[in-house]
Structures are given as structure tokens and as C-alpha cells.
Design an enzyme around this catalytic site. Structure first.
Site, short mmCIF file in Angstrom:
data_model
loop_
_atom_site.label_atom_id
_atom_site.label_comp_id
_atom_site.label_asym_id
_atom_site.label_seq_id
_atom_site.Cartn_x
_atom_site.Cartn_y
_atom_site.Cartn_z
N TYR A 76 -0.06 0.10 10.77
CA TYR A 76 -0.46 -0.33 9.43
C TYR A 76 0.65 -0.01 8.43
O TYR A 76 1.01 -0.86 7.60
CB TYR A 76 -1.74 0.38 9.03
CG TYR A 76 -2.16 0.12 7.59
CD1 TYR A 76 -2.62 -1.13 7.19
CD2 TYR A 76 -2.09 1.14 6.63
CE1 TYR A 76 -3.00 -1.36 5.88
CE2 TYR A 76 -2.47 0.91 5.32
CZ TYR A 76 -2.92 -0.35 4.94
OH TYR A 76 -3.28 -0.58 3.64
N SER A 129 0.85 -1.19 0.00
CA SER A 129 0.00 0.00 0.00
C SER A 129 0.88 1.24 0.00
O SER A 129 2.02 1.20 0.48
CB SER A 129 -0.89 0.01 1.24
OG SER A 129 -1.49 1.28 1.46
#
Length: 317
Positions: free
Chosen positions: A183, A158
Site C-alpha cells: 500500500y 496518503s
């Protein structure tokens, strides 16, 4: 040899779908395994691979939900898997190996985003454990199954990696938790995993890549309140996805491209986006994308690999 982060000019782009990428491709006889392949991007990935003729194994933390999502898709099978539990990874992997099948494609797509502080396994922070270590263990366990004539591993990363390198002194956030940095670190780990695995697998016809699917609203955002979606600029006041966001089918395109494109023969370890190899990031705008240097650093990739071997007790490569 490390693949240079330079666009190839594939003819595909941000608006291409997974079906566009696979148009005219015959994957009959190919077995793929897609974690998270029953929801959001994963479901779009599974559908596209099946439409191209592949048989798709879908490990799922919620097998009944997965069975319902896939009941109209032929050539799919569901097996239980909890990536937070290394014993579950062992059971799933040994079950697959026992079938004697070769694995042509492994797409590591399952994950969590910005969840509340959670400890799993041996006290590991959940993002690092699920998004990275569980998939690391899965690839280690499945090594004997990778097709000797050529296999591809795709780590779904990501642009969230923009926010954090690996926190070498505190990877499990023992000194204070931040859900977004947790994350982000896990997404950097996904990219570094693919980089190092590709180097280890080159002599065995195993190639690995990391992909940024783009910004997409899926169940991955389930831990984030809807008012925060608006504050982050992900949606307009009426709930419509913001400009620049992709559909799940568009988001799945880069993963299936990395898993199948002839242009990546002899190339691997790269971070990809929009169905091409990504260029180095020139800004901090995650919607523009690109890749930050810490996510394509071979020394960091080797260091993370060693740490992951130590934490999981697995070293099959």
C-alpha cells in the site's frame, strides 16, 4: 519549475470540509471525473462538486452500487471501470472521448488498502496496479479530453507513503509480500505520478497535484479486521474514531481544493494536505503528516513514469 513544499496560508485547514472549500465557487459547465466517486471520500467529493455546479462522471467497479449511491444527486453519470484491467480503462476512456466533452477535473480517488496478496493483469501486485498503474493508464487515455483552457489532475495519495519508497528491484513483491509496504509503495507512486505529470502538462495548461486526505475511516479499510483498528489506535474501545481522524467531508476537502483553488494557478506537482501545500515531514508520525523526500523526488518521478509507460504500453504525453 517545481513547486516548493511550503504552506501558502490558504485560510482552510484540517477541519474544513469540501463544501467550505467550494463555497461561492461556480463550477457550472465543468465536467469532472472522480474514480471511486460513489463511496467514502469519493462520494463526499462527488457531492461537493455537484453542489458547486459541476457535472461529475463516476467510473465504478460496481456500477449498480454506484447508481444507488448517486441516485439523489443531479448531474452525475456512472460508467463501468475496473482499474485492475487495462482493457476496461481503454473502453471507459474511449467512451468518454467519443462524447466530445472537455474534462476540467480528474480526481484519481479509487484504491485498495492492505488487501491480501492479489495478482492482476500481467501478474502485477494489486496495490501498484490499481492505485497507480490503472490511474496512470486512465490519464494517458484521457489526454485528448483535458480542457485546453486549463485542467487539473488530483492523485489521492496518503501519509502511508512514509513507509516505503518505490521498490525498484521488486515493485510487484515477487520475493515476499507485505500488505502495508505494498500500500505504501502505491501511495508514493501516486505522489510521483502527479509530480511528473505536472511537468509534462505545464505547456498544455494541465496541472497535477497529489493530496493526503487525512486519516478517515471509510470502506477503504474493508480488508483490515476491526480488532486491528483498535490495535493501530484508529478507534477507541467503544469504536469512536480516534482524535485526529477526519469525517469524509473533511477528508474530501483537500482534493477539491487542489482541483479548484486559484492559489494553485501556476503551481503544480506539489504534495498537499489540510487544504494547503504540505511541508517536508519532520518526523515519522503519520498523523502529523508532511511529505517524505522520496515522494517529491523529480528523478524518481521520471524513472517511475518510464517504468509505467513500459508496463502499460502507453505514452501519450
Amino acid at each position: 519549475m517545481i513547486t516548493e513544499q511550503r504552506r501558502l496560508g490558504t485560510g482552510f485547514g484540517a477541519h474544513s470540509t469540501a463544501d467550505d472549500v467550494l463555497a461561492g465557487m461556480d463550477l457550472a459547465g465543468t465536467t469532472a471525473l472522480v474514480t471511486g466517486g460513489y463511496s467514502g471520500l469519493g462520494l463526499a467529493t462527488t457531492r461537493a462538486l455537484v453542489h458547486a455546479g459541476a457535472h461529475v462522471v463516476v467510473p465504478a467497479r460496481r456500477p449498480e452500487t454506484a447508481e444507488n449511491a448517486l441516485r439523489d444527486l443531479p448531474r452525475t453519470e456512472v460508467h463501468a471501470l475496473d482499474l485492475a484491467d487495462l482493457e476496461s480503462v481503454r473502453v471507459l476512456s474511449e467512451g468518454f472521448l467519443a462524447t466530445g466533452r472537455s474534462l476540467g477535473i480528474l480526481i484519481n480517488g479509487a484504491g485498495v488498502m492492505a488487501c491480501p496478496e492479489t495478482r492482476v493483469g500481467r501478474g502485477w501486485e494489486a496495490h501498484f496496479a490499481i492505485n497507480h498503474l490503472g490511474h496512470f493508464a486512465l490519464a494517458q487515455r484521457l489526454r485528448p479530453a483535458f480542457a485546453p483552457e486549463g485542467a487539473r489532475v488530483v492523485a489521492v495519495a496518503s501519509s502511508g507513503h512514509f513507509l516505503s519508497d518505490i521498490r525498484w528491484s521488486d515493485p510487484h513483491f515477487d520475493t515476499g509480500y507485505d500488505r502495508w509496504l505494498a500500500y505504501a509503495q502505491s501511495k508514493t507512486a501516486n505522489a510521483l505520478f502527479a509530480l511528473h505529470l505536472n511537468g509534462l502538462g505545464t505547456d498544455h495548461n494541465l496541472r497535477a497535484s497529489a493530496v493526503h486526505p487525512g486519516s478517515i475511516l471509510t470502506p477503504l479499510q474493508r480488508h483490515i479486521p476491526r480488532d486491528e483498528w483498535l490495535a493501530q489506535g484508529w478507534v477507541t474501545p467503544d469504536g469512536t474514531p480516534a482524535v485526529g481522524f477526519k469525517s469524509p467531508e473533511q477528508g474530501a476537502a483537500t482534493a477539491v481544493w487542489a482541483a479548484t483553488s486559484p492559489l494553485l494557478e501556476g503551481r503544480g506537482g506539489a504534495y498537499c494536505q489540510d487544504c494547503d501545500i504540505a511541508e517536508p515531514a519532520t518526523s515519522d508520525d503519520m498523523l502529523v503528516g508532511g511529505v517524505k523526500p522520496w515522494a517529491v523526488d523529480p528523478d524518481a518521478a521520471a524513472r517511475l513514469w518510464d517504468l509505467s509507460c513500459e508496463l502499460t504500453g502507453l505514452s501519450a504525453f
